[in-house]
Design an enzyme around this catalytic site. Structure first.
Site: not given
Length: 94
Positions: A23, A41
């Site tokens: 990320r 996520n």
């Protein structure tokens, strides 16, 4: 640029994509392109990326993500739709 030249992509990455800085890398890559959206996520172990921009900017951005993180990615599912204009920046969501 007209709004109808912009689009949104909803991309889900599967593989070893959680716990590897995925990320944060995606957010860093996004800063180099004219895109907005988020990355987060998912509870099933995948990472979801929602991005808006021009088709060319999105394509270049997703190519850069693949270039930097491709060794962690096993599968990609992608859906394109018209841009909704909901994002002002690109962020990590929790």
């Amino acid at each position: 640029m007209s709004e109808d030249s912009r689009e949104q992509r909803d991309v889900c990455y599967a593989g070893r994509v959680q716990g590897v800085g995925f990320r944060y890398t995606v957010r860093s890559v996004a800063a180099r392109f004219g895109v907005t959206g988020f990355v987060r996520n998912l509870s099933d172990g995948r990472v979801q990326l929602v991005v808006e921009g021009t088709r060319d900017e999105i394509a270049a951005f997703l190519d850069a993500v693949r270039s930097e993180m491709g060794h962690y990615i096993r599968d990609v599912q992608e859906i394109a739709r018209p841009a909704a204009g909901l994002f002002r920046s690109f962020e990590i969501r929790h």
